[in-house]
Design a protein around this motif. Structure first.
Motif, PDB file in Angstrom:
ATOM      1  N   LEU A 153       0.834  -1.205   0.000  1.00 42.91           N
ATOM      2  CA  LEU A 153       0.000   0.000   0.000  1.00 42.91           C
ATOM      3  C   LEU A 153       0.869   1.255   0.000  1.00 42.91           C
ATOM      4  O   LEU A 153       0.530   2.247  -0.661  1.00 42.91           O
ATOM      5  N   LYS A 154       1.986   1.218   0.706  1.00 44.33           N
ATOM      6  CA  LYS A 154       2.868   2.387   0.756  1.00 44.33           C
ATOM      7  C   LYS A 154       3.368   2.720  -0.648  1.00 44.33           C
ATOM      8  O   LYS A 154       3.479   3.901  -1.028  1.00 44.33           O
ATOM      9  N   CYS A 155       3.667   1.695  -1.433  1.00 41.22           N
ATOM     10  CA  CYS A 155       4.096   1.938  -2.815  1.00 41.22           C
ATOM     11  C   CYS A 155       2.997   2.652  -3.598  1.00 41.22           C
ATOM     12  O   CYS A 155       3.269   3.576  -4.375  1.00 41.22           O
ATOM     13  N   LEU A 156       1.762   2.242  -3.398  1.00 40.13           N
ATOM     14  CA  LEU A 156       0.658   2.890  -4.104  1.00 40.13           C
ATOM     15  C   LEU A 156       0.469   4.326  -3.626  1.00 40.13           C
ATOM     16  O   LEU A 156       0.216   5.224  -4.425  1.00 40.13           O
ATOM     17  N   PHE A 157       0.626   4.559  -2.315  1.00 45.89           N
ATOM     18  CA  PHE A 157       0.484   5.916  -1.769  1.00 45.89           C
ATOM     19  C   PHE A 157       1.534   6.856  -2.349  1.00 45.89           C
ATOM     20  O   PHE A 157       1.256   8.029  -2.613  1.00 45.89           O
ATOM     21  N   VAL A 171       5.102  -0.859  -8.472  1.00 48.35           N
ATOM     22  CA  VAL A 171       5.084  -2.143  -7.779  1.00 48.35           C
ATOM     23  C   VAL A 171       6.071  -3.135  -8.381  1.00 48.35           C
ATOM     24  O   VAL A 171       6.376  -4.162  -7.761  1.00 48.35           O
ATOM     25  N   ASP A 172       6.599  -2.836  -9.557  1.00 49.11           N
ATOM     26  CA  ASP A 172       7.654  -3.676 -10.115  1.00 49.11           C
ATOM     27  C   ASP A 172       8.901  -3.664  -9.233  1.00 49.11           C
ATOM     28  O   ASP A 172       9.762  -4.542  -9.357  1.00 49.11           O
ATOM     29  N   GLU A 173       9.021  -2.674  -8.351  1.00 52.47           N
ATOM     30  CA  GLU A 173      10.153  -2.605  -7.431  1.00 52.47           C
ATOM     31  C   GLU A 173      10.038  -3.623  -6.304  1.00 52.47           C
ATOM     32  O   GLU A 173      11.017  -3.873  -5.591  1.00 52.47           O
ATOM     33  N   ILE A 174       8.872  -4.213  -6.106  1.00 52.33           N
ATOM     34  CA  ILE A 174       8.648  -5.133  -4.999  1.00 52.33           C
ATOM     35  C   ILE A 174       9.107  -6.527  -5.398  1.00 52.33           C
ATOM     36  O   ILE A 174       8.478  -7.195  -6.224  1.00 52.33           O
ATOM     37  N   THR A 175      10.189  -6.970  -4.804  1.00 48.90           N
ATOM     38  CA  THR A 175      10.706  -8.303  -5.115  1.00 48.90           C
ATOM     39  C   THR A 175       9.704  -9.374  -4.700  1.00 48.90           C
ATOM     40  O   THR A 175       9.113  -9.319  -3.618  1.00 48.90           O
ATOM     41  N   ASP A 176       9.522 -10.354  -5.568  1.00 50.15           N
ATOM     42  CA  ASP A 176       8.653 -11.509  -5.310  1.00 50.15           C
ATOM     43  C   ASP A 176       7.188 -11.138  -5.118  1.00 50.15           C
ATOM     44  O   ASP A 176       6.438 -11.880  -4.469  1.00 50.15           O
ATOM     45  N   LEU A 177       6.776 -10.034  -5.676  1.00 49.14           N
ATOM     46  CA  LEU A 177       5.359  -9.671  -5.605  1.00 49.14           C
ATOM     47  C   LEU A 177       4.492 -10.783  -6.195  1.00 49.14           C
ATOM     48  O   LEU A 177       3.444 -11.132  -5.627  1.00 49.14           O
ATOM     49  N   THR A 178       4.921 -11.346  -7.305  1.00 52.22           N
ATOM     50  CA  THR A 178       4.103 -12.368  -7.963  1.00 52.22           C
ATOM     51  C   THR A 178       4.109 -13.689  -7.198  1.00 52.22           C
ATOM     52  O   THR A 178       3.293 -14.567  -7.486  1.00 52.22           O
ATOM     53  N   ARG A 179       5.012 -13.842  -6.235  1.00 49.95           N
ATOM     54  CA  ARG A 179       5.003 -15.034  -5.382  1.00 49.95           C
ATOM     55  C   ARG A 179       4.153 -14.811  -4.132  1.00 49.95           C
ATOM     56  O   ARG A 179       3.406 -15.704  -3.709  1.00 49.95           O
ATOM     57  N   ARG A 180       4.231 -13.599  -3.559  1.00 47.97           N
ATOM     58  CA  ARG A 180       3.574 -13.372  -2.278  1.00 47.97           C
ATOM     59  C   ARG A 180       2.117 -12.920  -2.400  1.00 47.97           C
ATOM     60  O   ARG A 180       1.314 -13.184  -1.513  1.00 47.97           O
ATOM     61  N   ALA A 205      -9.092   1.524  -3.076  1.00 50.90           N
ATOM     62  CA  ALA A 205      -9.688   1.944  -4.343  1.00 50.90           C
ATOM     63  C   ALA A 205     -11.021   2.663  -4.106  1.00 50.90           C
ATOM     64  O   ALA A 205     -11.316   3.683  -4.752  1.00 50.90           O
ATOM     65  N   GLU A 206     -11.804   2.167  -3.164  1.00 53.94           N
ATOM     66  CA  GLU A 206     -13.084   2.811  -2.848  1.00 53.94           C
ATOM     67  C   GLU A 206     -12.869   4.211  -2.276  1.00 53.94           C
ATOM     68  O   GLU A 206     -13.600   5.154  -2.616  1.00 53.94           O
ATOM     69  N   GLU A 207     -11.867   4.347  -1.403  1.00 54.18           N
ATOM     70  CA  GLU A 207     -11.569   5.659  -0.817  1.00 54.18           C
ATOM     71  C   GLU A 207     -11.163   6.655  -1.902  1.00 54.18           C
ATOM     72  O   GLU A 207     -11.596   7.818  -1.893  1.00 54.18           O
ATOM     73  N   ARG A 208     -10.318   6.215  -2.818  1.00 54.82           N
ATOM     74  CA  ARG A 208      -9.877   7.097  -3.899  1.00 54.82           C
ATOM     75  C   ARG A 208     -11.055   7.514  -4.781  1.00 54.82           C
ATOM     76  O   ARG A 208     -11.193   8.685  -5.140  1.00 54.82           O
ATOM     77  N   THR A 209     -11.877   6.551  -5.115  1.00 58.11           N
ATOM     78  CA  THR A 209     -13.021   6.828  -5.989  1.00 58.11           C
ATOM     79  C   THR A 209     -13.997   7.786  -5.316  1.00 58.11           C
ATOM     80  O   THR A 209     -14.493   8.743  -5.936  1.00 58.11           O
ATOM     81  N   ASP A 239      -1.408   0.472 -10.970  1.00 60.21           N
ATOM     82  CA  ASP A 239      -0.700  -0.622 -10.297  1.00 60.21           C
ATOM     83  C   ASP A 239      -1.602  -1.349  -9.303  1.00 60.21           C
ATOM     84  O   ASP A 239      -1.396  -2.537  -9.021  1.00 60.21           O
ATOM     85  N   LEU A 240      -2.567  -0.639  -8.735  1.00 58.24           N
ATOM     86  CA  LEU A 240      -3.464  -1.293  -7.780  1.00 58.24           C
ATOM     87  C   LEU A 240      -4.222  -2.435  -8.461  1.00 58.24           C
ATOM     88  O   LEU A 240      -4.353  -3.529  -7.891  1.00 58.24           O
ATOM     89  N   TYR A 241      -4.689  -2.192  -9.672  1.00 61.54           N
ATOM     90  CA  TYR A 241      -5.430  -3.238 -10.368  1.00 61.54           C
ATOM     91  C   TYR A 241      -4.521  -4.409 -10.732  1.00 61.54           C
ATOM     92  O   TYR A 241      -4.969  -5.568 -10.735  1.00 61.54           O
ATOM     93  N   ARG A 242      -3.266  -4.108 -11.002  1.00 58.91           N
ATOM     94  CA  ARG A 242      -2.314  -5.186 -11.300  1.00 58.91           C
ATOM     95  C   ARG A 242      -2.134  -6.102 -10.095  1.00 58.91           C
ATOM     96  O   ARG A 242      -2.140  -7.336 -10.210  1.00 58.91           O
ATOM     97  N   VAL A 243      -1.962  -5.497  -8.916  1.00 56.40           N
ATOM     98  CA  VAL A 243      -1.767  -6.300  -7.712  1.00 56.40           C
ATOM     99  C   VAL A 243      -3.058  -7.025  -7.349  1.00 56.40           C
ATOM    100  O   VAL A 243      -3.040  -8.194  -6.948  1.00 56.40           O
ATOM    101  N   LEU A 244      -4.182  -6.344  -7.488  1.00 57.95           N
ATOM    102  CA  LEU A 244      -5.464  -6.973  -7.174  1.00 57.95           C
ATOM    103  C   LEU A 244      -5.687  -8.199  -8.048  1.00 57.95           C
ATOM    104  O   LEU A 244      -6.195  -9.233  -7.567  1.00 57.95           O
TER     105      LEU A 244
END
Length: 220
Positions: free
Chosen positions: A148-152, A157-166, A181-185, A194-199
């Motif tokens: 979440l800090k990366c999104l803020f 999020v490509d900087e986050i190692t092993d994102l696709t594993r965790r 996402a609801e708060e932003r909207t 990037d939020l949709y990518r992680v979701l």
């Protein structure tokens, strides 16, 4: 990314990139760190710590991170030394410490440095903190908040190692992302792509049942 390259790879790369004077300085600095890793006396910093401050001036700012990582590695800096450099150093030196963690600290003893970096708003420190060391040792609760800090802070999020594993199968992360996402909207603000990518990743089944530090995960 620098934290995905071994010290041997970094040294080989620098040998091809540095001019003669800079390459010679690096060689002397590494020999100095290897031969005399400890302090010269009470109240005096080890010589290799002084070289960390010179790295940008001697080898160029574009190579300074790699140079500092190599010096830390040559000195076999332990957690106490890494903490001292991090606490007393510039943002550039702190970033080098974070990059060096996977090479120097086998266990979670240096997680306090990762957690400190994640509390800052320095995007380069946040990105450096989320390398292989955090991927292996950062607990799920803290790791989710780091995402979440990366999104803020607009850290890719490509900087986050092993994102696709965790991320796969992490329902709690999916809930947190949905809430954000609801708060932003609701505030009339755009939702980071990037939020949709992680979701989307969270919707995938987990790759395995192995959690932090190689232990079986007890979280659903």
């Amino acid at each position: 990314m620098i934290h995905h390259r071994t010290p041997t790879d970094l040294r080989g790369h620098l040998n091809t990139q540095l001019a003669g004077d800079a390459r010679a300085w690096l060689g002397r600095a590494l020999d100095e760190a290897t031969d005399r890793p400890g302090p010269h006396g009470p109240g005096h910093l080890p010589a290799w710590e002084l070289r960390l401050a010179e790295a940008g001036r001697r080898c160029g700012t574009e190579h300074a991170d790699a140079v500092r990582v190599l010096i830390l590695h040559a000195a076999h800096a332990d957690t106490d030394a890494l903490t001292r450099v991090y606490r007393q150093g510039t943002a550039d030196e702190r970033r080098a410490v974070l990059h060096a963690l996977p090479h120097l600290v086998p266990g979670p003893d240096a997680l306090h440095l990762v957690e400190d970096a994640l509390r800052t708003n320095d995007t380069r420190l946040v990105a450096a903190a989320l390398g292989p060391y955090a991927a292996r040792h950062l607990a799920p609760h803290h790791w989710r908040h780091a995402v979440l800090k990366c999104l803020f802070t607009a850290v890719p999020v490509d900087e986050i190692t092993d994102l696709t594993r965790r991320a796969p199968g992490d329902g709690e992360l999916a809930r947190m992302l949905g809430d954000y996402a609801e708060e932003r909207t609701a505030a009339g603000r755009p939702v980071p792509e990037d939020l949709y990518r992680v979701l989307a990743l969270t919707a995938s089944p987990p790759a395995d049942e192995i959690g932090i530090d190689g232990k079986e995960s007890k979280e659903s």
